[in-house]
Design a protein around this motif. Structure first.
Motif, mmCIF file in Angstrom:
data_model
loop_
_atom_site.group_PDB
_atom_site.id
_atom_site.type_symbol
_atom_site.label_atom_id
_atom_site.label_comp_id
_atom_site.label_asym_id
_atom_site.label_seq_id
_atom_site.Cartn_x
_atom_site.Cartn_y
_atom_site.Cartn_z
ATOM 1 N N LYS A 1 0.831 -1.208 0.000
ATOM 2 C CA LYS A 1 0.000 0.000 0.000
ATOM 3 C C LYS A 1 0.864 1.255 0.000
ATOM 4 O O LYS A 1 0.550 2.238 -0.687
ATOM 5 N N GLY B 1 -4.670 -0.508 -7.132
ATOM 6 C CA GLY B 1 -4.888 -0.712 -5.707
ATOM 7 C C GLY B 1 -5.951 -1.759 -5.429
ATOM 8 O O GLY B 1 -5.810 -2.579 -4.513
ATOM 9 N N GLU C 1 -5.074 -5.046 -3.243
ATOM 10 C CA GLU C 1 -6.116 -5.620 -2.385
ATOM 11 C C GLU C 1 -6.374 -7.088 -2.726
ATOM 12 O O GLU C 1 -6.583 -7.916 -1.836
#
Length: 550
Positions: A183, A255, A260
């Protein structure tokens, strides 16, 4: 296969997974070394620019004589150390002069206010706004990058710190770190992209080009002239919002469907992602202009002291937003279903009754439709309160732990934390628009960015970058206040007898969501509105941390 061999195989598999996680954490080390070098170089350049700006802007000393005094004071530091006794009277004398200069009555205060405003106006009219805004913008960027680097150093740890060794397994610790690193990498790349995009937009005067383009469109297609400034601002807002949304799509896709998904959180399909994106654009393009037009109308119609009225207007907007978001907006993205009859519902209703919470409805939301992350919240005014629980939370925790977490949320209600944060937010809004009132009519701010007129919305857009340093300072304050509220809410849950259940629930949530288990202190102070897991567990175990009296 014997039971022993099964256990042995399971142990070897777990060890292999841990080894792979250690490799994943270490692999990013070389990349970080390069990134650290780049960001530290940018930090040094930024500091040099800020220093040069301060040194070569003598108007600062005229506007704030205290700066001049500090400069002379720093030059005397060696003498202070060697002969403090002789220097002490000089400090006292200066402090006395400051006290004597304070206004003693209303007339003196008005005279001082006029003089102050005159100095402020003179100073603001001499600023090179484009340079200052770029320096502030890059300063904020480098500051955030520095914090990210500090945090990444913590995420590269492969051994659990003593304070969390007994709480989570090494595998869970490493999984949280690899998730945090992934992240962080995405965030840093997106931040760099956004900063470069902003710099190029300022350097090549993209904003006045868009303003001119939207003005021409308004004139040719809608038949409206320049006197329709609010309509022009709405077109500018919608156009720039679309540009920013489109430019962020690659990062959002990566992302969601890479980071994820890699860590087992993403449940979205591409079609759902696109649908959500279109709904969001539609909502922003509909509600945004409504708020913007009301804001600009308020500023234009209420004179030089518009900041009082803007605060009232924004207060109204916030209360409307709090009302319509859970009832009208979120149902566009999620399904709400009443919690089924059973032990959990009975326990929650009993808990609400115990603390006199006027619970009217209890919902479960399909958060798992998009992500495996969990949450719960409450909303509603007066006697019409509702509780919403994510279905993922029900899967990750047992009934007692859910009640403990909701008891924490009830603590926020009991101690009026939401109201207190709203009041603090309103004070910040007042400060923002008061400071904006000082530059709203500074023609040089607009001309430095090649605007030939002084549109209010453009002025506020530019002002937000001038506000960056103060905003960074206030961020610490608001996070400090928020963390204080979280500790009080935890103590309330503890008071109701949920201490151990809350501890276990917090641990499960952090592990299941791969939350940051060992954050850097400075990074946490600036970015986190909640205390770390270790801090919360320590406070729950501390007998000296008592809940507030009712």
């Amino acid at each position: 296969m014997s039971e022993d061999s099964k256990v042995s195989g399971s142990s070897e598999s777990a060890d292999f997974e841990v080894e792979q996680l250690i490799k994943a954490v270490k692999t990013q080390g070389l990349v970080d070394d390069i990134v650290d070098g780049v960001y530290l170089g940018l930090l040094a350049i930024c500091i040099i620019f800020i220093f040069m700006f301060a040194v070569f802007t003598p108007d600062l000393y005229e506007l704030f004589p205290f700066f001049s005094y500090l400069a002379s004071l720093f030059s005397k530091i060696p003498n202070v150390v060697l002969n403090f006794g002789t220097f002490y009277p000089e400090i006292i004398s200066y402090l006395k002069s400051l006290l004597l200069s304070f206004p003693k009555n209303l007339d003196e205060f008005k005279a001082l206010s006029v003089l102050y405003n005159s100095h402020i106006s003179e100073f603001l009219s001499a600023i090179d706004y484009k340079t200052v805004i770029l320096v502030f913008s890059w300063g904020a960027y480098v500051w955030h990058a520095y914090l990210d680097i500090r945090q990444r150093d913590m995420l590269h740890q492969i051994y659990r710190p003593p304070q969390i060794k007994s709480l989570v397994s090494r595998k869970a610790f490493l999984e949280a770190n690899t998730y945090g690193l992934d992240k962080s990498s995405l965030k840093m790349m997106q931040s760099l992209f956004e900063q470069i995009k902003l710099t190029l937009a300022f350097y090549y005067d993209v904003l006045p080009l868009i303003w001119h383009y939207t003005g021409s469109f308004m004139h040719s297609k809608l038949g409206l002239g320049p006197e329709y400034e609010i309509t022009h601002a709405i077109l500018f807002f919608v156009f720039t919002t679309l540009i920013n949304t489109i430019s962020s799509i690659p990062f959002d896709l990566y992302g969601t469907f890479v980071v994820e998904a890699k860590h087992g959180f993403n449940n979205q399909t591409v079609s759902l992602f696109v649908t959500d994106l279109l709904k969001t654009i539609l909502l922003v393009s509909t509600l945004g202009p409504l708020v913007l037009s009301g804001l600009l109308w308020t500023i234009n119609k209420t004179g030089d002291n518009f900041y009082y009225y803007v605060m009232l207007f924004m207060m109204l907007v916030q209360f409307i937003g709090i009302t319509i978001f859970p009832t009208l907006i979120q149902p566009l993205f999620n399904k709400f279903q009443p919690l089924e009859q059973g032990d959990l519902k009975s326990a929650i209703e009993a808990l609400a009754s115990r603390v006199d919470y006027p619970l009217k409805k209890l919902y479960v939301i399909d958060g798992s439709k998009r992500s495996s992350h969990s949450n719960a919240y409450m909303y509603g005014f007066f006697k019409n309160k509702r509780i919403v629980i994510f279905d993922t939370l029900l899967k990750q925790t047992n009934s007692q732990e859910v009640c403990a977490i909701l008891a924490h949320e009830l603590g926020h209600w009991k101690y009026n934390h939401v109201l207190k944060m709203l009041v603090a937010g309103q004070l910040q809004i007042f400060l923002i628009f008061y400071l904006f009132s000082l530059v709203i009519k500074q023609q040089k701010m607009y001309s430095d960015f090649n605007f030939t007129t002084m549109p209010v919305f453009i002025g506020f857009t530019l002002f937000q970058y001038l506000y960056i340093p103060l905003d960074s300072i206030l961020t610490f304050f608001f996070n400090k206040l928020s963390r204080k509220n979280e500790f009080e809410a935890d103590a309330f849950s503890k008071k109701l007898g949920y201490k151990e259940d809350l501890k276990q629930g917090l641990i499960k949530i952090h592990v299941e969501n791969k939350g940051n288990l060992n954050p850097d202190k400075l990074y946490s102070a600036y970015h986190y509105s909640h205390p770390s897991l270790v801090e919360r567990l320590r406070a729950l175990d501390d007998p000296l941390v008592a809940p507030k009296s009712d």
